[in-house]
Design an enzyme around this catalytic site. Structure first.
Site, PDB file in Angstrom:
ATOM      1  N   LEU A 199       0.838  -1.200   0.000  1.00 13.05           N
ATOM      2  CA  LEU A 199       0.000   0.000   0.000  1.00 13.05           C
ATOM      3  C   LEU A 199       0.872   1.249   0.000  1.00 13.05           C
ATOM      4  CD1 LEU A 199      -2.905  -0.900   2.452  1.00 13.05           C
ATOM      5  CD2 LEU A 199      -3.074  -0.482   0.007  1.00 13.05           C
ATOM      6  N   LEU A 248       1.143  -5.754   0.948  1.00  4.92           N
ATOM      7  CA  LEU A 248       0.122  -6.164  -0.006  1.00  4.92           C
ATOM      8  C   LEU A 248       0.749  -6.743  -1.269  1.00  4.92           C
ATOM      9  CD1 LEU A 248      -2.888  -6.230  -0.752  1.00  4.92           C
ATOM     10  CD2 LEU A 248      -2.688  -3.882  -1.549  1.00  4.92           C
ATOM     11  N   ASP A 279      -3.285  -7.688   5.275  1.00  6.72           N
ATOM     12  CA  ASP A 279      -4.192  -7.341   4.185  1.00  6.72           C
ATOM     13  C   ASP A 279      -4.043  -8.351   3.040  1.00  6.72           C
ATOM     14  OD1 ASP A 279      -1.859  -6.639   2.858  1.00  6.72           O
ATOM     15  OD2 ASP A 279      -2.141  -4.493   3.091  1.00  6.72           O
TER      16      ASP A 279
END
Lengths: 393, 393, 393
Positions: A199, A248, A279
């Site tokens: 991210l 991620l 995530d």
């Protein structure tokens, strides 16, 4: 003294850029024209979608200077964000080095950005040979060739191919097209030394100063949709991991069907280290793939895995030699493409059918948890502290 | 002849001890006072709970001599239990050697036990440095330090840190506290050369001579509750495996979130060999972690895995060198502790959320199967035969 | 020219054989009598079941010559099937070499088949020692010994122990018996250099020329029942993999509880390569055992795994040295057999309980997908093309 002053100006400018990401949405095409790539779609179809999307949901924000009194985070904090950014640039030699160079030459961020773009495009010239079906999006190069779609991540407004909503939406758009056209599979690789750094916090943190709760919800929703689009992609997803995959960026590998990694690549999910919960369904996939003990060390302890370790644990299909990486990937892709399109699609459907609902539920839960975490001011402290540490890519 | 006679007396005494475990519930504190550990809670809060528990459910049994006519198992069998115990002591050099020494010197079991305690405490002096937050329970040393809880297994009434209801209840009590206090995580390690040898059969078998069905049900219920408390523990569970982990001792590793093993440690689940079905959710976790073929060999064939093999199969996170094991664990714990407490808790919750119901159901089924097995006289034969074989720890 | 003519005749005959598999259902016992094996059940109890089964469902087809106008696939295609068969024989030196030899000597397929049988039986004399409990089925040798059932696959009407409905029904029959008798476990091994080459396409393709839709449905149903009988087998299933395991032959390994592989063995699931979706629950088991990235390469890319790689990925329990393979297996089986029958059965039940419904659902879905695929003429093209490529066993 003057050097310090100059640095301060650069910081202000870069802060300015950080806080107004939507102020220059149109991609500069000049550098691309200079590069060898022939562009069929000069403007990304995604940019429009995205602009519409932004228009509908909220007005384009005015440029908010760093010292705005509306900011929830104190100016010192913002300065430290920038310091983190600067540090990041210093350590991440290439392509950040180009940016740094620009800074050193007093050319400011804009000039540095331009040179960065040139570098990107020069690199693209090697990996994307001149073919009539290369589309230049803002953050992606998409090649349609030999009945497969090749997405090459080369983000413009994020470092190290970090994923911000713009990038994610572009990826989703291309995936939606590849799901429907005659592509047999989707190959995901990236430009530069880093595969994907997860991210894009440098994009996200300044957003939080506007309306923390709303922005957290928006970001969680964007992430949820993006991850679901990977989970639900109906054709084989193949990743060619040229360099480090972090957060991620590592989690999405576990959603791919085949993962080939350059021997120099490494995998890390330092979620807890940046005050995060997992995530990209990694709280489901990693324990399932490598067992809870191995996954725990990755997800809680942020342990870094070499490509070979990741391969032995089942996260990577095969490790390939760095200097022949692209050729090896090409050859293996050709082998995969010898299979029938329908067979590949149905096989993928069978392989994923039993885990899909688990993945979707996990994605839901993870985004719910992240929404709560992002909405807290403690998180900003944690992530800023993390970003200030040298990130070795 | 006189030596043989002496042995017989020792056997009788040890049998006596075996058959009347509740006759001396108060732990002797004399040796502890001599050791370097400063005790805050001189009497384990668990002992009380446990005594209450026993009072409610059944009256304290009178001392039942080995030749009691009420026994279901024949005296010869009981002698063989003791022989098994003796053999065990002979083979398991340390700390059993202390007990054997006492026996050889004619000092009887009580004296031997005292020396054993001294040994334990001497060893504790190394691993538990003088700190004001070390609590001496009957079977555990609990350290609260640097925002984590460290449980050091050092059972008093079982060999090789075997788990009997007393030990399990103490563990549960400490876990219940660590779940609620400010501990970020729970570290589980143990004193002595063996991490944990699984269920304490030497405690359990004599119990079965009283009321086989009732005792089997009680034991199954105790096991079920203990394993569920591990499954449901809300914070990261970290195990530092200093030596062999056998049976339930190995199974609980699969319920931990991070497992660091000493290179000398090994893992074995010889359930079928002692006439058992799997316990501690191992029938669920092991096939899931390492695949059914690898797990089958462990659960059905009792194959022993070295620490390195267990690591390559995903049961162990990392293997650490024996001579720096404790330091390495300390260092890694510090790294884990740099994360936020809430983040660790939520991450753990996400990591386990998808498997929790599967684990609980498996635990239910496993305990149901064990209850049936324990209630059969064939099992006593099987386990006695197993115990008579030399156990190499 | 005459050699070519002779070849043509052989082709015609072998096509004839291919298209009329039920024309000689009674196994020739002459060769068996010559071999060292003492037969207790001279006629397989399965043959009867199978004949009944065939009688009920459809009349025995008349011999359909290769040039029959009722054929959906063109004669050229059928010739190519046979060419594929011939090629197969040429490459697969042993035991196909015997068949080839017969062909070269102008003895025709029947003579070649007889010699092949002799070879088989000679090999059996080594692996099946003279014991009163060896039963010769048409495609299996079944030994009942030391409280376990040993199935030795040695198919008569398929190459490389490929599985056609006849073989599958025999296997099911023996498994049904072993599930009920006093066998503690079932050991599955095979005669010859190949463990099992998966579904018998040379048997199946000509069938499709009759009534494609009906035959696809029948085959899918047969496969579904066979795989379910493996999934639901209540006792430990042990596989001793002496050589290559391909397709369904590899998939069934993941349904076994213990798998020992000869170091020379290898594993391959080239489903996509022969225009197939996964079978034998491999779309569920492989991703679960080795992670989706590793499984994807196997199921979509048809990557071949050596025995050692398969072991490191959890598909194989242990790799054993080729020249002591049988002795090592015997020894390990003895170790497994030391456990109680009921305990082995209940342990297996616990180990599989959580995955059974997932396996059954996957089997259902996989067979549904295969039924659709087999019913399409494109598939015949794909599989013929695959079979024409040299198969290295």
């Amino acid at each position: 003294m003057s050097a310090l002053f100059q640095r301060h100006r650069v910081l202000q400018r870069s802060t300015h850029r950080l806080l107004s990401p939507a102020s220059s949405p149109a991609p500069s095409l000049r550098d691309l024209n200079r590069s060898g790539i022939k562009i069929l779609v000069p403007k990304s179809p995604m940019v429009q979608v995205q602009e519409q999307d932004q228009d509908q949901s909220r007005p384009l924000p005015d440029c908010v200077p760093a010292s705005s009194p509306a900011l929830e985070v104190s100016p010192e904090r913002v300065t430290s964000v920038c310091m983190a950014l600067m540090l990041n640039i210093c350590i991440c030699k290439s392509p950040g080095a180009a940016l740094m160079e620009g800074v050193a030459n007093g050319g400011g961020v804009t000039a540095a950005k331009r040179r960065l773009d040139e570098r990107f495009d020069k690199r693209l010239r090697f990996s994307v040979r001149q073919t009539e079906s290369a589309y230049r999006y803002r953050h992606l190069v998409v090649r349609k060739q030999d009945s497969f779609t090749h997405i090459i991540l080369s983000t413009r407004n994020s470092q190290n191919n970090a994923l911000n909503p713009e990038v994610m939406r572009e990826l989703q758009g291309v995936m939606a097209m590849a799901a429907c056209d005659d592509s047999k599979l989707l190959l995901l690789s990236s430009v530069g030394p880093v595969f994907c750094s997860g991210l894009d916090f440098l994009w996200f943190i300044p957003k939080l100063t506007e309306d923390r709760r709303r922005e957290s919800t928006r970001m969680a929703e964007t992430l949820r949709t993006f991850v679901n689009s990977l989970v639900q992609f109906p054709k084989p997803l193949v990743a060619a991991v040229n360099g480090p995959a972090v957060g991620l960026g590592a989690a999405i590998l576990a959603l791919c069907d085949v993962v080939w990694a350059n021997e120099k690549a490494w995998i890390q999910t330092p979620y807890a280290q940046y005050g995060h919960t997992p995530d990209g369904c990694s709280s489901y996939t990693l324990p399932l793939i490598m067992g809870p003990a191995a996954a725990g060390e990755l997800l809680l302890g942020g342990r870094r895995l070499t490509a070979l370790e990741a391969c032995s644990k089942g996260l990577v299909s095969q490790v390939l030699w760095p200097h022949t990486f692209n050729q090896e990937v090409q050859q293996r892709i050709r082998e995969l493409l010898s299979a029938d399109a329908q067979v590949l699609k149905e096989s993928k459907s069978l392989i994923r059918s039993w885990s899909r609902s688990g993945l979707e539920q996990t994605n839901e839960r993870e985004c719910e948890a992240l929404k709560r975490i992002w909405a807290s001011t403690e998180w900003t402290e944690a992530i800023l502290e993390y970003l200030q540490k040298p990130q070795e890519f």
